[in-house]
Design a protein around this motif. Structure first.
Motif, mmCIF file in Angstrom:
data_model
loop_
_atom_site.group_PDB
_atom_site.id
_atom_site.type_symbol
_atom_site.label_atom_id
_atom_site.label_comp_id
_atom_site.label_asym_id
_atom_site.label_seq_id
_atom_site.Cartn_x
_atom_site.Cartn_y
_atom_site.Cartn_z
ATOM 1 N N ALA A 47 64.264 32.202 -33.375
ATOM 2 C CA ALA A 47 63.897 33.472 -33.998
ATOM 3 C C ALA A 47 62.431 33.465 -34.436
ATOM 4 C CB ALA A 47 64.809 33.738 -35.200
ATOM 5 N N PHE A 48 61.947 32.310 -34.848
ATOM 6 C CA PHE A 48 60.559 32.177 -35.283
ATOM 7 C C PHE A 48 59.597 32.496 -34.137
ATOM 8 C CE2 PHE A 48 56.906 29.195 -35.392
ATOM 9 C CZ PHE A 48 56.244 29.667 -36.514
ATOM 10 N N ILE A 49 59.840 31.941 -32.953
ATOM 11 C CA ILE A 49 58.980 32.194 -31.793
ATOM 12 C C ILE A 49 59.035 33.671 -31.401
ATOM 13 C CG2 ILE A 49 58.769 31.775 -29.308
ATOM 14 C CD1 ILE A 49 57.533 29.591 -30.942
ATOM 15 N N ALA A 50 60.232 34.239 -31.381
ATOM 16 C CA ALA A 50 60.355 35.660 -31.037
ATOM 17 C C ALA A 50 59.593 36.516 -32.035
ATOM 18 C CB ALA A 50 61.830 36.053 -31.002
ATOM 19 N N GLY A 51 59.650 36.129 -33.326
ATOM 20 C CA GLY A 51 58.954 36.897 -34.360
ATOM 21 C C GLY A 51 57.450 36.865 -34.222
ATOM 22 N N ILE A 52 56.902 35.771 -33.712
ATOM 23 C CA ILE A 52 55.452 35.667 -33.539
ATOM 24 C C ILE A 52 54.933 36.725 -32.569
ATOM 25 C CG2 ILE A 52 53.642 34.223 -32.512
ATOM 26 C CD1 ILE A 52 54.924 31.810 -33.789
ATOM 27 N N PHE A 53 55.709 37.010 -31.529
ATOM 28 C CA PHE A 53 55.271 37.961 -30.509
ATOM 29 C C PHE A 53 55.682 39.400 -30.817
ATOM 30 C CE2 PHE A 53 55.063 33.960 -28.273
ATOM 31 C CZ PHE A 53 53.941 34.101 -27.478
ATOM 32 N N ILE A 85 57.445 36.795 -52.697
ATOM 33 C CA ILE A 85 56.995 35.861 -51.676
ATOM 34 C C ILE A 85 55.724 36.330 -50.981
ATOM 35 C CG2 ILE A 85 59.277 34.925 -51.268
ATOM 36 C CD1 ILE A 85 59.593 36.689 -48.870
ATOM 37 N N SER A 86 55.440 37.637 -51.041
ATOM 38 C CA SER A 86 54.242 38.147 -50.374
ATOM 39 C C SER A 86 53.031 38.177 -51.296
ATOM 40 C CB SER A 86 54.493 39.566 -49.829
ATOM 41 O OG SER A 86 54.792 40.469 -50.886
ATOM 42 N N ARG A 87 53.231 37.814 -52.563
ATOM 43 C CA ARG A 87 52.122 37.879 -53.503
ATOM 44 C C ARG A 87 51.135 36.742 -53.271
ATOM 45 N NH1 ARG A 87 52.263 37.766 -59.997
ATOM 46 N NH2 ARG A 87 50.042 37.549 -60.321
ATOM 47 N N ASP A 121 61.651 39.905 -43.053
ATOM 48 C CA ASP A 121 60.794 41.089 -43.166
ATOM 49 C C ASP A 121 59.365 40.686 -43.541
ATOM 50 O OD1 ASP A 121 62.957 42.645 -42.572
ATOM 51 O OD2 ASP A 121 63.360 43.241 -44.647
ATOM 52 N N TRP A 122 59.246 39.754 -44.482
ATOM 53 C CA TRP A 122 57.922 39.278 -44.902
ATOM 54 C C TRP A 122 57.188 38.604 -43.738
ATOM 55 C CZ3 TRP A 122 57.137 33.802 -45.333
ATOM 56 C CH2 TRP A 122 55.854 33.444 -45.738
ATOM 57 N N PHE A 123 57.914 37.777 -42.968
ATOM 58 C CA PHE A 123 57.295 37.080 -41.841
ATOM 59 C C PHE A 123 56.816 38.074 -40.785
ATOM 60 C CE2 PHE A 123 57.809 35.085 -37.615
ATOM 61 C CZ PHE A 123 56.806 34.127 -37.718
ATOM 62 N N GLN A 124 57.639 39.061 -40.491
ATOM 63 C CA GLN A 124 57.261 40.033 -39.471
ATOM 64 C C GLN A 124 56.033 40.833 -39.899
ATOM 65 O OE1 GLN A 124 60.919 42.205 -38.869
ATOM 66 N NE2 GLN A 124 61.674 40.738 -37.366
ATOM 67 N N GLU A 125 55.988 41.217 -41.180
ATOM 68 C CA GLU A 125 54.805 41.937 -41.651
ATOM 69 C C GLU A 125 53.581 41.028 -41.648
ATOM 70 O OE1 GLU A 125 53.365 44.000 -45.769
ATOM 71 O OE2 GLU A 125 55.194 44.764 -44.846
ATOM 72 N N SER A 126 53.769 39.756 -42.018
ATOM 73 C CA SER A 126 52.655 38.814 -42.007
ATOM 74 C C SER A 126 52.082 38.672 -40.602
ATOM 75 C CB SER A 126 53.109 37.446 -42.525
ATOM 76 O OG SER A 126 53.556 37.519 -43.848
ATOM 77 N N MET A 127 52.969 38.659 -39.610
ATOM 78 C CA MET A 127 52.513 38.539 -38.226
ATOM 79 C C MET A 127 51.706 39.769 -37.801
ATOM 80 S SD MET A 127 53.278 35.613 -36.936
ATOM 81 C CE MET A 127 52.741 35.066 -38.556
ATOM 82 N N ASP A 153 52.951 27.694 -43.155
ATOM 83 C CA ASP A 153 52.809 28.754 -44.156
ATOM 84 C C ASP A 153 54.018 29.667 -44.224
ATOM 85 O OD1 ASP A 153 50.315 27.995 -45.065
ATOM 86 O OD2 ASP A 153 49.258 29.140 -43.531
ATOM 87 N N THR A 154 55.068 29.334 -43.509
ATOM 88 C CA THR A 154 56.261 30.173 -43.441
ATOM 89 C C THR A 154 57.396 29.541 -44.240
ATOM 90 O OG1 THR A 154 55.650 30.942 -41.231
ATOM 91 C CG2 THR A 154 57.933 31.245 -41.877
ATOM 92 N N ILE A 155 58.215 30.397 -44.862
ATOM 93 C CA ILE A 155 59.401 29.911 -45.572
ATOM 94 C C ILE A 155 60.504 29.698 -44.549
ATOM 95 C CG2 ILE A 155 61.135 30.460 -47.310
ATOM 96 C CD1 ILE A 155 59.013 32.215 -48.672
ATOM 97 N N SER A 156 60.964 28.460 -44.420
ATOM 98 C CA SER A 156 61.987 28.123 -43.432
ATOM 99 C C SER A 156 63.372 28.140 -44.065
ATOM 100 C CB SER A 156 61.707 26.732 -42.840
ATOM 101 O OG SER A 156 60.403 26.663 -42.310
#
Length: 560
Positions: free
Chosen positions: A459-465, A325-327, A409-415, A445-448
């Motif tokens: 969780a998405f909003i918390a992950g952004i910050f 997913i990160s490729r 994990d992918w979303f957090q690293e992307s942020m 651009d995020t996998i929901s």
């Protein structure tokens, strides 16, 4: 009395001597011998019982053992003719490659030297065999003591079969477990070419041009093309989860799981076991992951209130999903969302991969997820006219949880890699239109998953910050009457309160933002911010699928 389950035990001899629970897979012997293949490669996902199955083969065939007691009462013992002909009648070489790894080829090669040395030590009697000449005895000593050169190491398995044949005057059975682990590690650490040369020489001569060989059986996770590894073997077969051989021999069937639960006194948990650990399809056979079933039933014995959990994920290489997913260059987000929502996708599949080409195409990556157990074929597969394509789905709740963890994990690293300053500036400055547009872009651009439920957006909003230098307090799960997300900037003595709503449709988004703001006011969330913060901003945010709408609470005095 509680049943003893062989968790972490992959020795058939130990399982039987220790009176552990054993799901009888001995009919595999009859199936294997009936086909009379010179070399057989069986590929299955990890933790499906490949090593225990190979250990069972070793115990049955090994001329240096007396194994009748281990097979007493099992299905194969009913075939007296086959047992008389084969049980403990052949020299056996059993070698597992699980331990061969290293950051460099030099390190991995040293592990090979140790592996061969330990193997030769098991046959130390050959060192003094009167049937071997002095040259062979000296060669045996060198390989046993790790003094063999590169050429002798590459020929070591062939050499050992020749010596065993000379000593016993019987052809040798070779058993190789996890044969592709060294290649996987080599690919990851960039010495694949050197490792392929070694494996090709080591296994190729032992299997391909070996007049002392009765037959060979190998297991692994992936099939390496015969042309790459075993060129020239005419009687060579590969059985992957796509095939139609040996499908009930590795993994548990419905009937076996039902009997296990009955024996353990937990038949009422069949639904949970099926939901969490079933769903794999090997050929036309429905299969459960044995490792999961045994762990869960063992947990039930400890505590009858135990809930199913992820056992397989902690043992497998879940980085496969993350890498996929990160490729960059692959547009697969919508496909993953469909899978996580319980749907199916149809993709071209091949079961003939090499580790150096796995990342070369999207087809190979979907094939990898399928062959390693992260995806399985769906019931709709019967409607696919082209056998090169497969209709894929996530097999069960356990694997779905692994996907979700990898996506988080992918979303957090992307942020962490993303420039979030424009978003933060917009929020601190009260620019709701700009902030909502940026959040919508990120969401697109995020996998929901979670089917766009409110908890997902929270969780998405918390992950952004997360990881941006702010204190992020997330309270949805705690149910303590506080707002969904609180962001604190202690350095600048300012804070943001966010209440999240999930809208049923796009037209309701504005009203839901207002409802979120009323909740902030009625519950007096801003008063919960400790003294010392000069500025406290509050936002009501509404989400509908991939769209975000935002409104700001206008009263800036947190004490009102």
């Amino acid at each position: 009395m509680a049943i003893k389950f062989p968790l972490g035990i992959d020795s058939f001899e130990e399982v039987r001597d220790g009176h552990y629970y054993y799901v009888d897979k001995t009919e595999f012997l009859k199936d294997l011998l009936g086909r009379q293949f010179k070399a057989t490669l069986i590929t299955r996902p990890r933790r499906f019982g490949k090593t225990l199955t190979m250990s069972m083969l070793q115990d049955f065939f090994d001329i240096n053992r007396k194994s009748a007691v281990h097979f007493a009462g099992l299905k194969i013992s009913e075939d007296a003719v086959l047992c008389d002909k084969w049980m403990n009648q052949r020299p056996v070489v059993f070698l597992t490659f699980k331990s061969v790894e290293g950051a460099s080829f030099k390190n991995a090669y040293e592990m090979f030297e140790i592996l061969i040395s330990e193997l030769y030590r098991k046959f130390s009697f050959l060192e003094k065999s009167k049937k071997l000449d002095e040259i062979d005895q000296e060669l045996f000593k060198r390989l046993k003591s790790r003094a063999g050169d590169f050429g002798e190491i590459k020929n070591s398995l062939y050499t050992l079969t020749r010596m065993l044949y000379t000593h016993y005057e019987k052809k040798v059975i070779l058993l190789f477990d996890e044969y592709d682990v060294p290649l996987a590690n080599a690919s990851e650490n960039h010495y694949y070419k050197e490792m392929m040369e070694l494996i090709r020489a080591l296994l190729g001569k032992a299997v391909k041009t070996n007049e002392y060989l009765e037959f060979a059986v190998m297991t692994g996770c992936l099939r390496i093309a015969k042309e790459s590894l075993f060129t020239g073997i005419n009687n060579f077969v590969t059985d992957s989860i796509i095939g139609d051989r040996f499908n009930e021999c590795i993994g548990f069937t419905d009937e076996e799981v039902e009997q296990l639960l009955k024996d353990a006194g937990f038949s009422e948990h069949m639904h949970e076991v099926k939901t969490w650990y079933d769903g794999y399809h090997f050929g036309d056979v429905n299969v459960y992951c044995p490792w999961d079933v045994l762990n869960y039933v063992s947990a039930l014995q400890e505590n009858p209130k135990s809930q199913p959990q992820n056992y397989w994920g902690s043992t497998s290489h879940n980085g496969i999903i993350y890498q996929f997913i990160s490729r960059e260059g692959l547009d697969v987000n919508s496909k993953f969302e469909k899978l996580l929502d319980g749907g199916c996708i149809t993709e071209e599949i091949t079961d003939e991969l090499t580790y150096d080409t796995i990342n070369s195409s999207e087809k190979n990556l979907w094939s990898l997820l399928y062959l390693t157990g992260y995806l399985t074929t769906a019931a709709e597969q019967s409607k696919v006219p082209n056998r090169n394509f497969a209709t894929l789905q996530i097999p069960n709740e356990e694997v779905k949880s692994i996907f979700k963890t990898a996506i988080v994990d992918w979303f957090q690293e992307s942020m962490q890699l993303m420039d979030r300053k424009p978003l933060f500036d917009a929020l601190w400055n009260g620019n709701t239109e700009t902030a909502a547009a940026i959040i919508s872009d990120i969401l697109f651009d995020t996998i929901s998953f979670h089917d766009y439920k409110e908890s997902y957006y929270h969780a998405f909003i918390a992950g952004i910050f997360s990881g941006a230098g702010y204190i992020v307090e997330s309270n949805r799960e705690e149910g303590n009457g506080r707002s969904d997300v609180v962001i604190k900037d202690r350095k600048n003595r300012r804070a943001i309160i966010i209440e999240v709503k999930h809208s049923d449709n796009e037209k309701r988004m504005a009203n839901d933002c207002e409802e979120a703001l009323r909740q902030i006011e009625q519950q007096k969330y801003r008063k919960s911010i400790e003294r010392g913060y000069k500025t406290v901003l509050a936002y009501g945010i509404a989400f509908y699928k991939k769209e975000c709408k935002m409104k700001r609470y206008q009263n800036r005095d947190k004490n009102k």
